[in-house]
Design a protein around this motif. Sequence first.
Motif, mmCIF file in Angstrom:
data_model
loop_
_atom_site.group_PDB
_atom_site.id
_atom_site.type_symbol
_atom_site.label_atom_id
_atom_site.label_comp_id
_atom_site.label_asym_id
_atom_site.label_seq_id
_atom_site.Cartn_x
_atom_site.Cartn_y
_atom_site.Cartn_z
ATOM 1 N N LYS A 78 0.823 -1.212 0.000
ATOM 2 C CA LYS A 78 0.000 0.000 0.000
ATOM 3 C C LYS A 78 0.857 1.264 0.000
ATOM 4 C CE LYS A 78 -3.919 -2.127 2.306
ATOM 5 N NZ LYS A 78 -4.605 -2.345 3.571
ATOM 6 N N ARG A 79 2.024 1.198 0.621
ATOM 7 C CA ARG A 79 2.925 2.351 0.670
ATOM 8 C C ARG A 79 3.797 2.455 -0.585
ATOM 9 N NH1 ARG A 79 2.712 0.388 5.869
ATOM 10 N NH2 ARG A 79 2.140 1.903 7.473
ATOM 11 N N GLY A 80 3.703 1.464 -1.448
ATOM 12 C CA GLY A 80 4.490 1.488 -2.677
ATOM 13 C C GLY A 80 5.917 1.036 -2.491
ATOM 14 N N TRP A 81 6.180 0.279 -1.421
ATOM 15 C CA TRP A 81 7.541 -0.172 -1.138
ATOM 16 C C TRP A 81 7.872 -1.523 -1.763
ATOM 17 C CZ3 TRP A 81 7.159 1.009 4.788
ATOM 18 C CH2 TRP A 81 7.218 2.396 4.980
ATOM 19 N N ILE A 82 6.855 -2.317 -2.039
ATOM 20 C CA ILE A 82 7.102 -3.626 -2.660
ATOM 21 C C ILE A 82 6.082 -3.854 -3.776
ATOM 22 C CG2 ILE A 82 8.118 -4.707 -0.606
ATOM 23 C CD1 ILE A 82 4.907 -6.096 -1.400
ATOM 24 N N VAL A 83 6.433 -4.767 -4.653
ATOM 25 C CA VAL A 83 5.493 -5.234 -5.680
ATOM 26 C C VAL A 83 5.493 -6.757 -5.632
ATOM 27 C CG1 VAL A 83 5.660 -3.261 -7.237
ATOM 28 C CG2 VAL A 83 7.279 -5.146 -7.472
ATOM 29 N N ARG A 84 4.346 -7.311 -5.993
ATOM 30 C CA ARG A 84 4.213 -8.770 -6.110
ATOM 31 C C ARG A 84 3.958 -9.086 -7.572
ATOM 32 N NH1 ARG A 84 0.545 -10.211 -0.760
ATOM 33 N NH2 ARG A 84 0.396 -8.023 -0.231
ATOM 34 N N GLN A 85 4.742 -10.021 -8.088
ATOM 35 C CA GLN A 85 4.597 -10.422 -9.484
ATOM 36 C C GLN A 85 4.585 -11.934 -9.577
ATOM 37 O OE1 GLN A 85 8.125 -8.374 -10.904
ATOM 38 N NE2 GLN A 85 6.851 -6.786 -11.846
#
Length: 147
Positions: A78-85
Motif C-alpha cells: 500500500k505504501r508502494g515499497w514492494i510489488v508482487r509479481q
Amino acid sequence: MDIDNHQLSLGYLTGLASRLFNRLLTQRFKQIGIDMTAEQWGVILVLKNSEPMTQNQISELLYLEKSSVSRSIDGMEKRGWIVRQRSVIDSRQKLVSLTQKALDIVAQCSVIAEEVLRDVQQDVDNDSLQRSQEALLQVIHKLRQFN
C-alpha cells in the motif's frame, strides 16, 4: 529456574529486549516521517540482500508467522515499497521485490537502525557485548535444531 523468577529467564529477557528494541526503532522511523515497523524493516533488509522471493520464503528466513509477514507485506504494498509479481517459473507463486521507493529510504533507515544500536549499547563494554552475542548465537543455534 525458580518459577517466581521468570523475569530473569533468557526467554523472557530476550523477548522483552526484542519488543523494546522494535518499539524504539519504529518510533525513530516515525520521527523522521517514515511510517515503518521494525518487522517491515526486516522484510526490506531480506529483500534488499537477495533476489525476489515468495512470502513463504520471507517467513522462513525471518522465523515469522506467515500471517504476520502477509500483513507486513500488505502494508508495504500500500505504501508502494514492494510489488508482487507472478513467478515466471511457477505462475501459482507470487514473488515479492522492493520498489525504487523502498530503496530510496533504505539509507535513511539504515542510519536510524545504526543509531538505535549505538544508543542502546553505549553503556555495555565491548567484552560483555561480545560474550552476549556469542551466548545468543549458541542459543539461536540450539533453538534452530529444536525447531
